[in-house]
Design an enzyme around this catalytic site. Structure first.
Site, PDB file in Angstrom:
ATOM      1  CB  ILE A 186      -3.749  -1.452  19.376  1.00  0.00           C
ATOM      2  CG1 ILE A 186      -4.385  -2.648  18.660  1.00  0.00           C
ATOM      3  CG2 ILE A 186      -4.788  -0.587  20.077  1.00  0.00           C
ATOM      4  CD1 ILE A 186      -5.064  -3.636  19.585  1.00  0.00           C
ATOM      5  CG  LEU A 187      -1.616   3.757  16.836  1.00  0.00           C
ATOM      6  CD1 LEU A 187      -1.991   4.571  15.599  1.00  0.00           C
ATOM      7  CD2 LEU A 187      -0.150   3.968  17.209  1.00  0.00           C
ATOM      8  CG  ASN A 242      -2.200  -0.825   0.916  1.00  0.00           C
ATOM      9  OD1 ASN A 242      -3.026  -0.443   0.098  1.00  0.00           O
ATOM     10  ND2 ASN A 242      -2.315  -1.966   1.582  1.00  0.00           N
ATOM     11  CG  ASN A 255      -6.006   1.575   9.418  1.00  0.00           C
ATOM     12  OD1 ASN A 255      -4.898   1.199   9.030  1.00  0.00           O
ATOM     13  ND2 ASN A 255      -6.882   0.740   9.955  1.00  0.00           N
ATOM     14  CG  HIS A 268      -9.844  -3.179   8.788  1.00  0.00           C
ATOM     15  ND1 HIS A 268      -8.961  -3.678   9.714  1.00  0.00           N
ATOM     16  CD2 HIS A 268     -10.901  -4.016   8.774  1.00  0.00           C
ATOM     17  CE1 HIS A 268      -9.471  -4.774  10.249  1.00  0.00           C
ATOM     18  NE2 HIS A 268     -10.647  -5.011   9.691  1.00  0.00           N
ATOM     19  CB  SER A 300     -13.140  -0.019   4.962  1.00  0.00           C
ATOM     20  OG  SER A 300     -14.117  -1.021   4.783  1.00  0.00           O
ATOM     21  CG  ASP A 354      -9.739  -2.015  12.772  1.00  0.00           C
ATOM     22  OD1 ASP A 354      -8.856  -1.266  12.315  1.00  0.00           O
ATOM     23  OD2 ASP A 354      -9.523  -3.181  13.146  1.00  0.00           O
TER      24      ASP A 354
END
Ligand code: GAR
Length: 209
Positions: free
Chosen positions: A92-93, A14, A107, A109, A136, A145
């Site tokens: 994970i933030l 990506n 982001n 997903h 998405s 998410d």
């Protein structure tokens, strides 16, 4: 031109799509740096080949999320980015970190959100017998998410598909939709307002795509 910073953990396909379709082809956006939490991520090589600055903020061995996010924040802030693009960044933030960059972090997903938040999305779609699956692009909020969706791509699920088949089909579409959303953002067309994603001031409702 808008400064884009990309966070990765792995292959960076990506990232490559954003390099090709935005960094190299759109004067409105420049990838100023790529940061990985893994020293051996192939995406770092992709960045170096494109002449883009790289940094590694190793996550292994750091147990506390707050501690890691503080280090990551320091590395990011050196570049003063206008946009942070999570591209296969598998951490994970913390809510504090996410709030600091609210409305400036995207982001991608690999599912048709709100379906299949979290991991193993392709296998879960197969196990559920879904006829369609996809990816998405969304704004990142404190909810994992769960931020407002900007753009989705749908792919068919065929009989006999393995999770790998499906992942490859979805990934092709990711490379199409992620750069598009980034282009919208750097052109000033995309915003998050009141928890909604807006394109040209219109609320996006990708469920209708
Ligand atoms: C992509 O499929 C992306 O959607 C997914 O990881 C892959 C990264 O590929 N992201 C997540 O699962 C986020 N939780 P890439 O490194 O080749 O871009």
């Amino acid at each position: 031109s808008k400064k884009i910073l990309v966070l990765i953990s792995g292959s960076g396909s990506n990232l490559q799509a954003v390099i090709d379709k935005v960094h190299l082809s759109d004067n409105a956006g420049e990838v100023v740096a790529v940061i990985s939490n893994k020293p051996d991520a192939f995406g770092l090589t992709r960045a170096q080949e494109a002449g883009i600055a790289t940094d590694v903020v190793v996550s292994k061995g750091i147990a506390k999320r707050e501690e890691y996010d503080a280090l990551l924040g320091q590395a990011i802030d050196k570049y003063q980015p206008d946009l942070i693009v999570l591209a296969g960044f598998m951490r994970i933030l913390t809510p504090d970190f996410v709030r600091r960059y609210a409305g400036k972090m995207l982001n991608i997903h690999p599912s048709l959100l709100p379906k299949y938040q979290g991991l193993h999305t392709h296998q879960r779609a197969l196990d559920a017998g879904d006829e369609a699956h996809g990816a998405s692009v969304h704004f990142v909020t404190e909810e994992l998410d769960g931020g407002p969706v900007i753009l989705q791509a749908k792919v068919p699920v065929f009989e006999g598909d393995t999770a790998e088949d499906l992942a490859a089909r979805v990934l092709d579409q990711e490379h199409r939709i992620y750069p598009l959303a980034v282009q919208w953002f750097v052109a000033g067309r995309l915003q998050m307002q009141d928890g909604k994603a807006l394109l040209d001031q219109q609320v996006l409702s990708p469920a209708g795509y």
